[in-house]
Design a protein around this motif. Structure first.
Motif, mmCIF file in Angstrom:
data_model
loop_
_atom_site.group_PDB
_atom_site.id
_atom_site.type_symbol
_atom_site.label_atom_id
_atom_site.label_comp_id
_atom_site.label_asym_id
_atom_site.label_seq_id
_atom_site.Cartn_x
_atom_site.Cartn_y
_atom_site.Cartn_z
ATOM 1 N N LEU A 120 -13.953 -29.774 -57.106
ATOM 2 C CA LEU A 120 -15.595 -30.509 -57.223
ATOM 3 C C LEU A 120 -15.151 -31.760 -58.258
ATOM 4 O O LEU A 120 -15.168 -32.659 -58.115
ATOM 5 N N GLU A 121 -13.664 -31.567 -58.837
ATOM 6 C CA GLU A 121 -13.907 -32.190 -60.273
ATOM 7 C C GLU A 121 -13.117 -33.607 -59.222
ATOM 8 O O GLU A 121 -13.650 -35.076 -59.682
ATOM 9 N N HIS A 122 -12.233 -34.016 -58.020
ATOM 10 C CA HIS A 122 -11.637 -34.608 -57.999
ATOM 11 C C HIS A 122 -12.860 -35.463 -56.254
ATOM 12 O O HIS A 122 -12.744 -37.099 -56.732
ATOM 13 N N VAL A 123 -13.582 -34.488 -56.088
ATOM 14 C CA VAL A 123 -15.069 -35.183 -55.411
ATOM 15 C C VAL A 123 -15.936 -36.540 -55.800
ATOM 16 O O VAL A 123 -16.351 -37.340 -56.027
ATOM 17 N N ARG A 124 -16.004 -35.516 -57.485
ATOM 18 C CA ARG A 124 -16.697 -36.312 -57.995
ATOM 19 C C ARG A 124 -16.804 -37.308 -59.117
ATOM 20 O O ARG A 124 -17.066 -38.557 -59.707
ATOM 21 N N ALA A 125 -14.486 -37.548 -59.027
ATOM 22 C CA ALA A 125 -14.383 -38.601 -59.702
ATOM 23 C C ALA A 125 -14.055 -39.538 -58.070
ATOM 24 O O ALA A 125 -14.041 -40.918 -58.968
ATOM 25 N N ASP A 126 -13.760 -39.429 -57.391
ATOM 26 C CA ASP A 126 -13.598 -39.860 -55.910
ATOM 27 C C ASP A 126 -15.487 -40.752 -55.597
ATOM 28 O O ASP A 126 -15.082 -42.058 -55.807
ATOM 29 N N ILE A 127 -16.548 -40.335 -56.239
ATOM 30 C CA ILE A 127 -17.724 -40.973 -56.054
ATOM 31 C C ILE A 127 -17.385 -41.781 -57.272
ATOM 32 O O ILE A 127 -18.248 -42.427 -57.420
ATOM 33 N N ALA A 128 -17.349 -41.301 -58.494
ATOM 34 C CA ALA A 128 -17.616 -42.443 -59.267
ATOM 35 C C ALA A 128 -16.833 -43.573 -59.123
ATOM 36 O O ALA A 128 -17.609 -44.612 -59.908
ATOM 37 N N ALA A 129 -15.670 -43.459 -58.305
ATOM 38 C CA ALA A 129 -14.688 -44.811 -58.169
ATOM 39 C C ALA A 129 -14.950 -45.110 -56.903
ATOM 40 O O ALA A 129 -14.689 -46.172 -56.628
ATOM 41 N N SER A 130 -16.352 -44.984 -56.524
ATOM 42 C CA SER A 130 -16.759 -45.507 -55.004
ATOM 43 C C SER A 130 -15.823 -45.517 -53.874
ATOM 44 O O SER A 130 -16.116 -47.131 -53.117
ATOM 45 N N SER A 131 -15.584 -44.470 -54.109
ATOM 46 C CA SER A 131 -14.087 -44.522 -52.858
ATOM 47 C C SER A 131 -14.132 -43.349 -52.503
ATOM 48 O O SER A 131 -13.169 -43.006 -51.487
ATOM 49 N N LEU A 132 -15.322 -42.416 -52.554
ATOM 50 C CA LEU A 132 -15.655 -41.404 -50.756
ATOM 51 C C LEU A 132 -16.471 -41.259 -50.446
ATOM 52 O O LEU A 132 -17.873 -42.601 -50.749
ATOM 53 N N TYR A 133 -16.235 -42.066 -48.467
ATOM 54 C CA TYR A 133 -16.867 -41.932 -48.326
ATOM 55 C C TYR A 133 -17.897 -40.589 -46.952
ATOM 56 O O TYR A 133 -17.008 -39.660 -47.102
ATOM 57 N N LYS A 134 -18.753 -40.376 -46.209
ATOM 58 C CA LYS A 134 -19.172 -39.090 -45.976
ATOM 59 C C LYS A 134 -19.921 -40.055 -44.460
ATOM 60 O O LYS A 134 -20.443 -41.025 -44.103
ATOM 61 N N VAL A 135 -20.025 -38.633 -43.551
ATOM 62 C CA VAL A 135 -20.183 -39.155 -42.110
ATOM 63 C C VAL A 135 -21.232 -37.881 -42.144
ATOM 64 O O VAL A 135 -21.499 -36.394 -42.311
ATOM 65 N N THR A 136 -22.336 -38.409 -41.627
ATOM 66 C CA THR A 136 -23.542 -37.168 -41.591
ATOM 67 C C THR A 136 -24.490 -37.715 -40.104
ATOM 68 O O THR A 136 -23.643 -38.516 -39.186
ATOM 69 N N GLU A 137 -24.621 -36.365 -39.559
ATOM 70 C CA GLU A 137 -25.635 -36.335 -38.937
ATOM 71 C C GLU A 137 -26.850 -35.485 -38.903
ATOM 72 O O GLU A 137 -26.584 -33.935 -39.719
ATOM 73 N N ASN A 138 -28.393 -36.329 -38.696
ATOM 74 C CA ASN A 138 -29.072 -35.232 -39.087
ATOM 75 C C ASN A 138 -29.128 -35.056 -40.101
ATOM 76 O O ASN A 138 -30.140 -33.724 -40.703
ATOM 77 N N GLY A 139 -28.997 -36.023 -41.119
ATOM 78 C CA GLY A 139 -28.919 -36.028 -43.219
ATOM 79 C C GLY A 139 -28.275 -34.764 -43.380
ATOM 80 O O GLY A 139 -28.444 -34.375 -44.755
ATOM 81 N N VAL A 140 -26.876 -34.146 -42.101
ATOM 82 C CA VAL A 140 -26.324 -33.499 -42.958
ATOM 83 C C VAL A 140 -24.829 -33.827 -42.559
ATOM 84 O O VAL A 140 -24.743 -34.698 -41.659
ATOM 85 N N ILE A 141 -23.648 -33.092 -44.317
ATOM 86 C CA ILE A 141 -22.448 -33.973 -44.206
ATOM 87 C C ILE A 141 -21.818 -33.394 -42.920
ATOM 88 O O ILE A 141 -21.365 -32.164 -43.494
ATOM 89 N N ILE A 142 -20.982 -33.768 -42.389
ATOM 90 C CA ILE A 142 -20.146 -33.636 -41.183
ATOM 91 C C ILE A 142 -18.576 -33.915 -41.442
ATOM 92 O O ILE A 142 -17.976 -32.813 -41.182
ATOM 93 N N ALA A 143 -18.376 -34.885 -42.691
ATOM 94 C CA ALA A 143 -17.077 -35.348 -42.311
ATOM 95 C C ALA A 143 -17.291 -35.550 -44.051
ATOM 96 O O ALA A 143 -17.957 -36.629 -44.410
ATOM 97 N N SER A 144 -15.746 -36.548 -44.558
ATOM 98 C CA SER A 144 -15.191 -37.003 -45.504
ATOM 99 C C SER A 144 -14.288 -37.297 -45.939
ATOM 100 O O SER A 144 -13.073 -36.803 -45.438
#
Length: 162
Positions: free
Chosen positions: A37-61
């Motif tokens: 979770l810390e890696h994910v948070r750091a990636d988001i803070a660096a504006s470097s994490l992308y997500k794929v959503t379908e109907n509001g559900v995250i299906i990939a990152s």
């Protein structure tokens, strides 16, 4: 219909759960210590994490950011000045083999150009045949092998042309 956007702080738990759910998949090099979770948070803070959503559900990152390794591999020549790194690509199991990762990679290649990268590198575990095939199909070239983090890796690269 899928949507690809940057991940937000509120997405962190859901993305970390996707990563955890893939531990133990054939070829997966992840474990309880990585990615967290810390890696994910750091990636988001660096504006470097992308997500794929379908109907509001995250299906990939996936992570796309600046190349962070200590030294540039010998098999990369000096023509690439601004190198991006792709990593932590994860797709929910029930969405495997539906073209999600391919679509995400195509989006991220364009995004990398927009961010000023002239090439992207990534590591793939030598036993992750499905991922290696995906990257090769997407235009990445295997340039060599490395032994890092107590794991054998293939080193992949794609040049981003104007």
């Amino acid at each position: 219909m899928y949507e690809i956007t940057k991940a937000k702080v509120s997405d962190a738990e859901e993305i970390a759960e996707i990563y955890r759910s893939l531990i133990g998949e054939p070829g997966c090099t992840w474990d309880g210590h990585y990615p967290t979770l810390e890696h994910v948070r750091a990636d988001i803070a660096a504006s470097s994490l992308y997500k794929v959503t379908e109907n509001g559900v995250i299906i990939a990152s996936a992570y796309l950011g600046e190349y962070e390794e200590i030294s540039r591999p010998d098999f990369l020549d000096g023509t690439v000045k601004n190198l991006g790194e792709l990593g932590r690509v994860g797709v929910r199991r029930e969405y495997h083999r539906k073209g999600i990762a391919s679509a995400l990679l195509e989006f991220l290649k364009t995004e990398a150009k927009n961010r000023g990268y002239d090439g992207i590198v990534l590591l793939v575990g030598t036993e992750n045949n499905a991922a290696a095939a995906l990257y090769e199909k997407s235009g990445f070239r295997r340039l060599g092998e490395a032994y890092l983090y107590e794991t054998h890796w293939y080193f992949y690269y794609i040049e981003l042309k104007e």
